[in-house]
Motif scaffolding. Sequence first.
Motif, PDB file in Angstrom:
ATOM      1  N   SER A 114       0.803  -1.227   0.000  1.00  7.15           N
ATOM      2  CA  SER A 114       0.000   0.000   0.000  1.00  7.15           C
ATOM      3  C   SER A 114       0.833   1.273   0.000  1.00  7.15           C
ATOM      4  CB  SER A 114      -0.935   0.007   1.213  1.00  7.15           C
ATOM      5  OG  SER A 114      -0.192  -0.016   2.426  1.00  7.15           O
ATOM      6  N   SER A 115       2.021   1.246   0.599  1.00 14.29           N
ATOM      7  CA  SER A 115       2.851   2.448   0.700  1.00 14.29           C
ATOM      8  C   SER A 115       3.882   2.552  -0.417  1.00 14.29           C
ATOM      9  CB  SER A 115       3.556   2.481   2.063  1.00 14.29           C
ATOM     10  OG  SER A 115       4.240   1.264   2.312  1.00 14.29           O
ATOM     11  N   ASN A 116       3.766   1.710  -1.427  1.00 11.89           N
ATOM     12  CA  ASN A 116       4.699   1.710  -2.557  1.00 11.89           C
ATOM     13  C   ASN A 116       4.277   2.770  -3.576  1.00 11.89           C
ATOM     14  OD1 ASN A 116       5.849   0.948  -5.191  1.00 11.89           O
ATOM     15  ND2 ASN A 116       6.488  -0.944  -4.203  1.00 11.89           N
ATOM     16  N   SER A 171      -2.281  -3.487   2.953  1.00 16.66           N
ATOM     17  CA  SER A 171      -1.519  -2.597   3.823  1.00 16.66           C
ATOM     18  C   SER A 171      -0.130  -3.139   4.160  1.00 16.66           C
ATOM     19  CB  SER A 171      -2.288  -2.356   5.125  1.00 16.66           C
ATOM     20  OG  SER A 171      -1.573  -1.460   5.958  1.00 16.66           O
ATOM     21  N   VAL A 172       0.890  -2.360   3.786  1.00 16.68           N
ATOM     22  CA  VAL A 172       2.285  -2.606   4.176  1.00 16.68           C
ATOM     23  C   VAL A 172       2.897  -1.244   4.487  1.00 16.68           C
ATOM     24  CG1 VAL A 172       4.548  -3.472   3.505  1.00 16.68           C
ATOM     25  CG2 VAL A 172       2.488  -4.645   2.690  1.00 16.68           C
ATOM     26  N   LEU A 173       3.305  -1.045   5.742  1.00 16.63           N
ATOM     27  CA  LEU A 173       3.804   0.261   6.160  1.00 16.63           C
ATOM     28  C   LEU A 173       5.261   0.251   6.596  1.00 16.63           C
ATOM     29  CD1 LEU A 173       0.705   1.528   8.171  1.00 16.63           C
ATOM     30  CD2 LEU A 173       1.328   2.031   5.798  1.00 16.63           C
ATOM     31  N   LYS A 174       5.781  -0.898   7.007  1.00 17.14           N
ATOM     32  CA  LYS A 174       7.181  -0.954   7.426  1.00 17.14           C
ATOM     33  C   LYS A 174       7.732  -2.342   7.147  1.00 17.14           C
ATOM     34  CE  LYS A 174       6.543  -2.327  12.279  1.00 17.14           C
ATOM     35  NZ  LYS A 174       6.920  -2.008  13.677  1.00 17.14           N
ATOM     36  N   GLN A 219       1.927  -8.091   8.712  1.00 21.28           N
ATOM     37  CA  GLN A 219       1.319  -7.402   7.568  1.00 21.28           C
ATOM     38  C   GLN A 219       1.116  -8.341   6.384  1.00 21.28           C
ATOM     39  OE1 GLN A 219       3.232  -3.027   7.408  1.00 21.28           O
ATOM     40  NE2 GLN A 219       4.738  -4.672   7.557  1.00 21.28           N
ATOM     41  N   ASN A 243       8.311   1.690   4.823  1.00 20.00           N
ATOM     42  CA  ASN A 243       8.422   1.274   3.430  1.00 20.00           C
ATOM     43  C   ASN A 243       8.324   2.484   2.481  1.00 20.00           C
ATOM     44  OD1 ASN A 243       8.402  -1.000   1.432  1.00 20.00           O
ATOM     45  ND2 ASN A 243       6.395  -0.160   0.916  1.00 20.00           N
ATOM     46  N   PHE A 244       7.480   3.466   2.834  1.00 22.09           N
ATOM     47  CA  PHE A 244       7.299   4.640   1.982  1.00 22.09           C
ATOM     48  C   PHE A 244       8.628   5.329   1.695  1.00 22.09           C
ATOM     49  CE2 PHE A 244       6.751   9.227   1.527  1.00 22.09           C
ATOM     50  CZ  PHE A 244       5.850   9.304   0.476  1.00 22.09           C
ATOM     51  N   ASN A 303      10.128  -0.753  -4.288  1.00 22.75           N
ATOM     52  CA  ASN A 303       9.852   0.657  -3.990  1.00 22.75           C
ATOM     53  C   ASN A 303      11.157   1.451  -3.917  1.00 22.75           C
ATOM     54  OD1 ASN A 303       7.976   2.735  -3.546  1.00 22.75           O
ATOM     55  ND2 ASN A 303       8.256   2.639  -1.324  1.00 22.75           N
ATOM     56  N   ARG A 322      -4.045  -3.396  -3.890  1.00 18.94           N
ATOM     57  CA  ARG A 322      -3.142  -3.138  -2.769  1.00 18.94           C
ATOM     58  C   ARG A 322      -3.626  -3.805  -1.489  1.00 18.94           C
ATOM     59  NH1 ARG A 322       0.027   2.096  -2.891  1.00 18.94           N
ATOM     60  NH2 ARG A 322       0.211   2.589  -5.104  1.00 18.94           N
TER      61      ARG A 322
END
Length: 238
Positions: free
Chosen positions: A10-12, A37-40, A50, A156-157, A188, A35
């Motif tokens: 999701s944060s890609n 959710s993947v944040l870290k 995740q 990840n962002f 990413n 997508r």
Amino acid sequence: MARIGLITPSSNTILEPETCRMLRDVDDVSAHFARFSVLKIGTDKEAIGQFNLESQLAAAELLADCKPDVIAWCGTSGGWMGLDQDRLLCEEITAHTGLPATTAALAQIEAFKRLGTRTYALVTPYLSDIQSRILETFAAEGFEGVAEEHLEDPGNFSFATYGEERIAGMVRRVAEAGPDAISIFCTNFNGVRIAPGLEAELGIPVIDSTALTLWHALVLAGADPAIVPGQGALFRTS
């Protein structure tokens, strides 16, 4: 018309625009995205959690509605969670949708095999423990990591914020070890545009994960990867 279904963290912010750019001048291939959710990225329980099968399958089932020819998980999590996790995911996607499936990590193994790779160098933005696990995973498949560089970032962002010049420097430094191939292992990370030029400069296949996943998806969809212009040696194998 080949339709490629791609599951995206999701944060890609790199994967979707770069995949569409690579396919811009390609007739009869379209990319479609879902997508979860993947944040870290880390090895703690929250980070690992995740990548649960339920979330990934929900994304795959949504993609199946557009009737793609293949579904690919465009994340490298199999590199540190183990390839059996990715193999199970692919089996479940096929069981639920009837479609062939792959992942970025499984595609990397297949690419190494197609290119005759025995030794490789690894470039990522990841934390040290993630990097170590990736090296162990690939070693278990018979591939020796002879050099590596990483940025110690939990992402990840933030992975997408590193510039191409910095990543190119990492690639050039690991190339000094003389590997058979170099893996820029993150979807990413700004490696996709510079990989073909670095490959020509260094005389070593430079495999970026975003391009890599598209390559394997095209193979599984029955399309010739060579139709994608401007790519390296991998896209001339099928």
